[in-house]
Design a protein around this motif. Structure first.
Motif, PDB file in Angstrom:
ATOM      1  N   LEU A 131       0.648  -1.208   0.063  1.00 46.82           N
ATOM      2  CA  LEU A 131       0.043   0.123   0.101  1.00 46.82           C
ATOM      3  C   LEU A 131       0.947   1.144  -0.116  1.00 46.82           C
ATOM      4  N   MET A 132       0.550   2.233  -0.905  1.00 43.89           N
ATOM      5  CA  MET A 132       1.229   3.483  -0.896  1.00 43.89           C
ATOM      6  C   MET A 132       0.277   4.529  -0.705  1.00 43.89           C
ATOM      7  N   VAL A 133       0.545   5.796  -0.211  1.00 43.50           N
ATOM      8  CA  VAL A 133       0.095   6.916  -0.103  1.00 43.50           C
ATOM      9  C   VAL A 133       0.690   8.034  -0.985  1.00 43.50           C
ATOM     10  N   ASP A 134       0.051   8.725  -1.803  1.00 42.07           N
ATOM     11  CA  ASP A 134       0.928   9.473  -2.749  1.00 42.07           C
ATOM     12  C   ASP A 134       2.223   9.166  -2.885  1.00 42.07           C
ATOM     13  N   ALA A 135       2.609   8.113  -3.363  1.00 45.01           N
ATOM     14  CA  ALA A 135       4.000   7.462  -3.815  1.00 45.01           C
ATOM     15  C   ALA A 135       4.801   7.227  -2.473  1.00 45.01           C
ATOM     16  N   SER A 136       4.223   7.196  -1.249  1.00 44.56           N
ATOM     17  CA  SER A 136       4.913   7.066  -0.219  1.00 44.56           C
ATOM     18  C   SER A 136       4.388   5.838   0.316  1.00 44.56           C
ATOM     19  N   PRO A 137       5.433   4.720   0.578  1.00 42.77           N
ATOM     20  CA  PRO A 137       5.338   3.556   0.999  1.00 42.77           C
ATOM     21  C   PRO A 137       4.700   3.506   2.369  1.00 42.77           C
ATOM     22  N   ILE A 138       3.745   2.765   2.720  1.00 43.61           N
ATOM     23  CA  ILE A 138       3.258   2.716   4.249  1.00 43.61           C
ATOM     24  C   ILE A 138       4.237   1.599   4.892  1.00 43.61           C
ATOM     25  N   LEU A 139       4.973   2.177   5.854  1.00 40.56           N
ATOM     26  CA  LEU A 139       5.991   1.056   6.454  1.00 40.56           C
ATOM     27  C   LEU A 139       5.571   0.144   7.690  1.00 40.56           C
ATOM     28  N   ASP A 140       4.479   0.799   8.266  1.00 42.58           N
ATOM     29  CA  ASP A 140       3.977  -0.017   9.629  1.00 42.58           C
ATOM     30  C   ASP A 140       2.650   0.714   9.881  1.00 42.58           C
ATOM     31  N   GLY A 141       1.802  -0.317  10.417  1.00 39.70           N
ATOM     32  CA  GLY A 141       0.620  -0.074  11.019  1.00 39.70           C
ATOM     33  C   GLY A 141      -0.491  -1.039  10.417  1.00 39.70           C
ATOM     34  N   PRO A 142      -1.551  -1.099  10.926  1.00 35.50           N
ATOM     35  CA  PRO A 142      -2.121   0.117  11.612  1.00 35.50           C
ATOM     36  C   PRO A 142      -1.915  -0.001  12.995  1.00 35.50           C
ATOM     37  N   TYR A 143      -2.004   1.116  13.794  1.00 31.55           N
ATOM     38  CA  TYR A 143      -1.947   1.251  15.210  1.00 31.55           C
ATOM     39  C   TYR A 143      -3.186   1.810  15.473  1.00 31.55           C
ATOM     40  N   TYR A 144      -3.970   1.313  16.255  1.00 27.88           N
ATOM     41  CA  TYR A 144      -5.430   1.719  16.632  1.00 27.88           C
ATOM     42  C   TYR A 144      -5.405   2.655  17.789  1.00 27.88           C
ATOM     43  N   PHE A 145      -6.134   3.542  17.616  1.00 28.09           N
ATOM     44  CA  PHE A 145      -6.639   4.533  18.757  1.00 28.09           C
ATOM     45  C   PHE A 145      -8.222   4.398  18.766  1.00 28.09           C
ATOM     46  N   ASP A 146      -8.952   5.186  19.571  1.00 26.40           N
ATOM     47  CA  ASP A 146     -10.206   5.167  19.949  1.00 26.40           C
ATOM     48  C   ASP A 146     -11.092   5.301  18.843  1.00 26.40           C
ATOM     49  N   HIS A 147     -10.642   5.972  17.791  1.00 32.86           N
ATOM     50  CA  HIS A 147     -11.777   6.362  16.581  1.00 32.86           C
ATOM     51  C   HIS A 147     -10.930   6.386  15.365  1.00 32.86           C
ATOM     52  N   GLY A 148      -9.690   5.638  15.245  1.00 36.57           N
ATOM     53  CA  GLY A 148      -9.118   5.471  14.122  1.00 36.57           C
ATOM     54  C   GLY A 148      -7.648   4.533  13.954  1.00 36.57           C
ATOM     55  N   SER A 149      -6.859   5.095  13.184  1.00 36.10           N
ATOM     56  CA  SER A 149      -5.608   4.352  13.062  1.00 36.10           C
ATOM     57  C   SER A 149      -4.518   5.032  12.624  1.00 36.10           C
ATOM     58  N   VAL A 150      -3.353   4.755  12.939  1.00 37.07           N
ATOM     59  CA  VAL A 150      -2.073   5.448  12.531  1.00 37.07           C
ATOM     60  C   VAL A 150      -1.409   4.541  11.987  1.00 37.07           C
ATOM     61  N   TYR A 151      -0.870   5.229  10.621  1.00 42.35           N
ATOM     62  CA  TYR A 151       0.328   4.255   9.595  1.00 42.35           C
ATOM     63  C   TYR A 151       1.450   5.166   9.547  1.00 42.35           C
ATOM     64  N   VAL A 152       2.544   4.417   9.874  1.00 46.16           N
ATOM     65  CA  VAL A 152       4.018   5.229   9.683  1.00 46.16           C
ATOM     66  C   VAL A 152       4.279   4.880   8.106  1.00 46.16           C
ATOM     67  N   ILE A 153       4.445   6.192   7.382  1.00 45.77           N
ATOM     68  CA  ILE A 153       5.011   6.119   5.982  1.00 45.77           C
ATOM     69  C   ILE A 153       6.353   6.812   5.742  1.00 45.77           C
ATOM     70  N   GLU A 154       6.848   6.489   4.634  1.00 43.44           N
ATOM     71  CA  GLU A 154       8.204   6.783   4.219  1.00 43.44           C
ATOM     72  C   GLU A 154       8.519   8.102   4.173  1.00 43.44           C
ATOM     73  N   ARG A 155       7.697   9.019   3.552  1.00 43.18           N
ATOM     74  CA  ARG A 155       7.959  10.264   3.154  1.00 43.18           C
ATOM     75  C   ARG A 155       6.869  11.475   3.861  1.00 43.18           C
ATOM     76  N   PHE A 156       7.329  12.656   4.016  1.00 39.86           N
ATOM     77  CA  PHE A 156       6.485  13.492   4.386  1.00 39.86           C
ATOM     78  C   PHE A 156       6.037  13.909   3.042  1.00 39.86           C
ATOM     79  N   ILE A 157       4.174  14.134   3.065  1.00 37.50           N
ATOM     80  CA  ILE A 157       3.714  14.446   1.873  1.00 37.50           C
ATOM     81  C   ILE A 157       3.426  15.914   1.894  1.00 37.50           C
ATOM     82  N   PHE A 158       3.903  16.444   0.829  1.00 41.82           N
ATOM     83  CA  PHE A 158       3.626  18.231   0.771  1.00 41.82           C
ATOM     84  C   PHE A 158       2.351  18.203   0.077  1.00 41.82           C
ATOM     85  N   SER A 159       1.380  19.178   0.358  1.00 47.34           N
ATOM     86  CA  SER A 159       0.319  19.483  -0.403  1.00 47.34           C
ATOM     87  C   SER A 159       0.887  20.944  -0.980  1.00 47.34           C
TER      88      SER A 159
END
Length: 163
Positions: A131-159
């Motif tokens: 899985l990739m997000v804006d060409a950044s690989p998802i390295l780790d996750g999901p880590y769940y919190f009370d209403h969602g999840s956290v994924y560690v990605i390889e790059r900072f995605i700039f808007s």
């Protein structure tokens, strides 16, 4: 009758306590993920927690420390450049890493996904089935919190805030 009221009071206090603990769950989860300390510090410095905790569901895409070290002026010195404009732009960049309305990323969530920033990121699968997000690989996750999840990605995605 007194016992009934005591029981109801106990239940109300219990639920209030549980809700209070769960409200800070994202902060606790993110603080415990290895390699995401810099992003945690940026979130703390901007007091960005409320922006996410107010959402029903959310995915937080967290660039690893190496990704943030590539931009030392932006992230290591953001307190020095403490102008309102700089903090506002940085908050918009962080909002670009929040996907509201979903609780996790999976193959059913491929395509353009809206961000808290107001724009969209592309969730896709690369040629090696990662899985990739804006060409950044998802390295780790999901880590769940009370209403969602956290994924560690390889790059900072700039808007387009700084483009």
């Amino acid at each position: 009758m007194v016992r009934v009221h005591q029981g109801i009071t106990f239940l109300l206090l219990y639920f209030i306590a549980v809700c209070a603990v769960r409200g800070s769950c994202l902060k606790t989860v993110l603080n415990e993920i290895d390699g995401t300390r810099k992003f945690f510090e940026v979130m703390e410095g901007l007091d960005f927690w409320q922006s996410i905790e107010g959402l029903d569901h959310a995915v937080l895409l967290v660039p690893n420390d190496a990704a943030l070290e590539a931009f030392p002026k932006l992230f290591n010195d953001y307190n020095i450049s403490d102008t309102d404009t700089c903090r506002e732009k940085l908050a918009k960049q962080i909002a670009y890493h929040v996907l509201p309305g979903i609780s996790e990323i999976n193959t059913e969530r491929l395509g353009k996904q809206p961000t808290l920033h107001g724009s969209r990121v592309l969730v896709e699968i690369d040629e090696t089935d990662h899985l990739m997000v804006d060409a950044s690989p998802i390295l780790d996750g999901p880590y769940y919190f009370d209403h969602g999840s956290v994924y560690v990605i390889e790059r900072f995605i700039f808007s387009n805030v700084w483009k």
